[in-house]
Design a protein around this motif. Structure first.
Motif, PDB file in Angstrom:
ATOM      1  N   UNK A  59     -28.605   5.731  28.115  1.00  0.00           N
ATOM      2  CA  UNK A  59     -29.727   5.835  27.172  1.00  0.00           C
ATOM      3  C   UNK A  59     -29.575   4.713  26.337  1.00  0.00           C
ATOM      4  N   UNK A  60     -29.071   3.478  26.916  1.00  0.00           N
ATOM      5  CA  UNK A  60     -28.993   2.171  26.160  1.00  0.00           C
ATOM      6  C   UNK A  60     -30.356   1.808  25.442  1.00  0.00           C
ATOM      7  N   UNK A  61     -31.250   2.038  25.869  1.00  0.00           N
ATOM      8  CA  UNK A  61     -32.737   1.515  25.548  1.00  0.00           C
ATOM      9  C   UNK A  61     -32.846   2.284  24.291  1.00  0.00           C
ATOM     10  N   UNK A  62     -32.861   3.643  24.315  1.00  0.00           N
ATOM     11  CA  UNK A  62     -33.272   4.320  23.066  1.00  0.00           C
ATOM     12  C   UNK A  62     -32.260   4.061  22.110  1.00  0.00           C
ATOM     13  N   UNK A  92     -23.711 -16.998  11.656  1.00  0.00           N
ATOM     14  CA  UNK A  92     -23.521 -16.914  10.142  1.00  0.00           C
ATOM     15  C   UNK A  92     -24.574 -15.677   9.785  1.00  0.00           C
ATOM     16  N   UNK A  93     -26.048 -15.907  10.078  1.00  0.00           N
ATOM     17  CA  UNK A  93     -26.673 -14.444   9.765  1.00  0.00           C
ATOM     18  C   UNK A  93     -26.364 -13.316  10.336  1.00  0.00           C
ATOM     19  N   UNK A  94     -26.795 -12.079  10.023  1.00  0.00           N
ATOM     20  CA  UNK A  94     -26.593 -10.924  10.958  1.00  0.00           C
ATOM     21  C   UNK A  94     -27.290 -10.879  12.349  1.00  0.00           C
ATOM     22  N   UNK A  95     -26.806 -10.342  13.145  1.00  0.00           N
ATOM     23  CA  UNK A  95     -26.953 -10.407  14.350  1.00  0.00           C
ATOM     24  C   UNK A  95     -26.979  -8.995  15.200  1.00  0.00           C
ATOM     25  N   UNK A  96     -27.779  -8.784  16.030  1.00  0.00           N
ATOM     26  CA  UNK A  96     -27.450  -7.812  17.162  1.00  0.00           C
ATOM     27  C   UNK A  96     -28.065  -8.029  18.448  1.00  0.00           C
ATOM     28  N   UNK A  97     -27.301  -7.765  19.364  1.00  0.00           N
ATOM     29  CA  UNK A  97     -27.497  -8.020  20.861  1.00  0.00           C
ATOM     30  C   UNK A  97     -28.613  -6.682  21.390  1.00  0.00           C
ATOM     31  N   UNK A  98     -29.569  -6.781  21.623  1.00  0.00           N
ATOM     32  CA  UNK A  98     -30.451  -5.740  22.274  1.00  0.00           C
ATOM     33  C   UNK A  98     -30.408  -5.937  23.794  1.00  0.00           C
ATOM     34  N   UNK A  99     -29.432  -6.663  24.383  1.00  0.00           N
ATOM     35  CA  UNK A  99     -29.494  -6.672  25.747  1.00  0.00           C
ATOM     36  C   UNK A  99     -29.618  -5.568  26.620  1.00  0.00           C
ATOM     37  N   UNK A 100     -30.057  -5.644  27.668  1.00  0.00           N
ATOM     38  CA  UNK A 100     -30.137  -4.396  28.488  1.00  0.00           C
ATOM     39  C   UNK A 100     -31.502  -3.446  28.234  1.00  0.00           C
ATOM     40  N   UNK A 146     -40.953   3.429  29.057  1.00  0.00           N
ATOM     41  CA  UNK A 146     -41.295   3.760  27.628  1.00  0.00           C
ATOM     42  C   UNK A 146     -40.718   5.268  27.500  1.00  0.00           C
ATOM     43  N   UNK A 147     -40.352   5.833  28.400  1.00  0.00           N
ATOM     44  CA  UNK A 147     -39.579   7.282  28.511  1.00  0.00           C
ATOM     45  C   UNK A 147     -38.171   6.858  27.856  1.00  0.00           C
ATOM     46  N   UNK A 148     -37.601   6.076  28.387  1.00  0.00           N
ATOM     47  CA  UNK A 148     -36.284   5.661  28.082  1.00  0.00           C
ATOM     48  C   UNK A 148     -36.188   5.133  26.558  1.00  0.00           C
ATOM     49  N   UNK A 149     -36.957   4.676  26.182  1.00  0.00           N
ATOM     50  CA  UNK A 149     -37.510   4.168  24.641  1.00  0.00           C
ATOM     51  C   UNK A 149     -37.558   5.270  23.696  1.00  0.00           C
TER      52      UNK A 149
END
Length: 376
Positions: A59-62, A92-100, A146-149
């Motif tokens: 469920x990585x997308x959601x 240096x700033x806040x970061x998030x990896x939405x890979x996948x 969209x279902x995965x999200x």
């Protein structure tokens, strides 16, 4: 007759007891490991130290959508699994990896539409996989993105579908019931994380456990690898690529326009391949004419919106070597550290968000390995 029926029922009962016991043990393991958790429960129980890696669902997308909204970072990396190696420590700033969360070009706009307008993001690093533009790879048919999200997994079907897989993995991959029992959700959620040390870290980056993360001194031959991403295999991400998918270009423009409206600066790039894979594609150039035309075609679309574009398809432009790749399409976090440095050296606005000297030292200290981080 009644005696025969009774004897049959007794036999069925005796035969069903071991199966029921095996099913009960699997249910306990799935529950205790966190395999059955909803995304909401995962986010509530994890800590910054938690490694999140499920074995029998994905469920990585959601999960990443909701975690991204929760963390609300300044910099986001978005793309397929080929961007999962960007790490928070690079910036240096806040970061998030939405890979996948964008496995096809149209997923970018779909994912963006689920982000609140008030998010802090000002910079988005976008991995544009070359195969996104290959008409032989994406026919733009319907998918379930969209279902995965938006939808949670159903536990009942998940348990039924996992029964045979779980016991096969128990016999072949060293699943330890005692290790599951002793695990804490603050440390690891999911059997992939508990058993293999594979999973997402707090910044969304993906950790590959041993042996994938070990230093490899033998130079691998990725170009000869069979499997789902074999060169010229139909349906592969390295399938023959002779034309350009016009629908993909239109989808790219739609996504870029959405970013412009939100005042998000896009830094897009083509991800690199291992040296031998790239050389093989050059050798097969008549089958990949569209592939090699891509940079000149895509770059103007980014520039029209005032955004940045970098072509790192050839790993030698970064100084990356085969031993720094995990397979025929995925670079390690060492390669993606090189990408951030490469962008900075080419005058990218990312310079404002990094300490180039520190990153150069980090790369030097990696000594050509696949990871600049210790395993959790």
């Amino acid at each position: 007759m009644k005696r025969n029926v009774g004897a049959l029922l007794i036999k069925i009962f005796i035969l069903s007891v071991p199966i029921a016991l095996l099913f009960f043990i699997m249910c306990w393991a799935m529950w205790t490991s966190g395999e059955l958790m909803s995304v909401k429960d995962i986010l509530r129980n994890e800590t910054p130290a938690t490694l999140f890696g499920l074995a029998y669902s994905d469920p990585k997308e959601r999960y990443k959508l909701n975690k991204l909204i929760k963390k609300n970072p300044v910099i986001i990396a978005l793309g397929s699994s080929r961007v999962m190696q960007f790490r928070e420590i690079f910036f240096k700033p806040s970061f998030y990896n939405a890979g996948g969360c964008a496995g096809r070009i149209k997923n970018f706009s779909q994912f963006m539409a689920h982000l609140p307008n008030e998010m802090k993001c000002t910079t988005m690093i976008v991995g544009l996989d070359q195969n996104f533009f290959n008409p032989n790879w994406d026919d733009f048919g319907p998918d379930h993105f969209l279902d995965l999200l938006e939808k949670e997994r159903s536990r009942g079907p998940l348990l039924v579908s996992s029964f045979q897989k779980f016991w096969f993995d128990f016999m072949t991959k060293g699943i330890s019931l005692s290790k599951i029992a002793n695990n804490r959700w603050s440390e690891a959620i999911g059997l992939n994380a508990i058993v293999q040390s594979n999973g997402f870290q707090d910044d969304g980056g993906y950790q590959r456990g041993p042996p994938a993360n070990n230093l490899i001194r033998e130079i691998p031959n990725f170009a000869a690898e069979p499997g789902s991403d074999a060169i010229l295999k139909e349906g592969s991400r390295l399938a023959a690529f002779k034309g350009i998918n016009v629908n993909a270009i239109n989808e790219l423009d739609r996504f870029l326009a959405a970013c412009k409206m939100r005042n998000i600066h896009v830094i897009a790039f083509f991800p690199p391949f291992p040296e031998d894979v790239y050389d093989k594609l050059l050798e097969l150039k008549p089958d990949f004419t569209g592939f090699f035309q891509l940079p000149k075609l895509v770059s103007p679309h980014l520039k029209t919106f005032g955004f940045e574009f970098y072509d790192f398809t050839n790993p030698r432009t970064l100084g990356a070597q085969n031993m720094e790749f995990c397979d025929s399409i995925h670079g390690s976090d060492t390669v993606y550290l090189r990408i951030v440095i490469g962008m900075a050296l080419r005058g990218s606005s990312i310079n404002q968000s990094i300490d180039l000297n520190s990153l150069a030292k980090m790369l030097n200290d990696s000594k050509g390995g696949k990871s600049v981080f210790p395993l959790k």
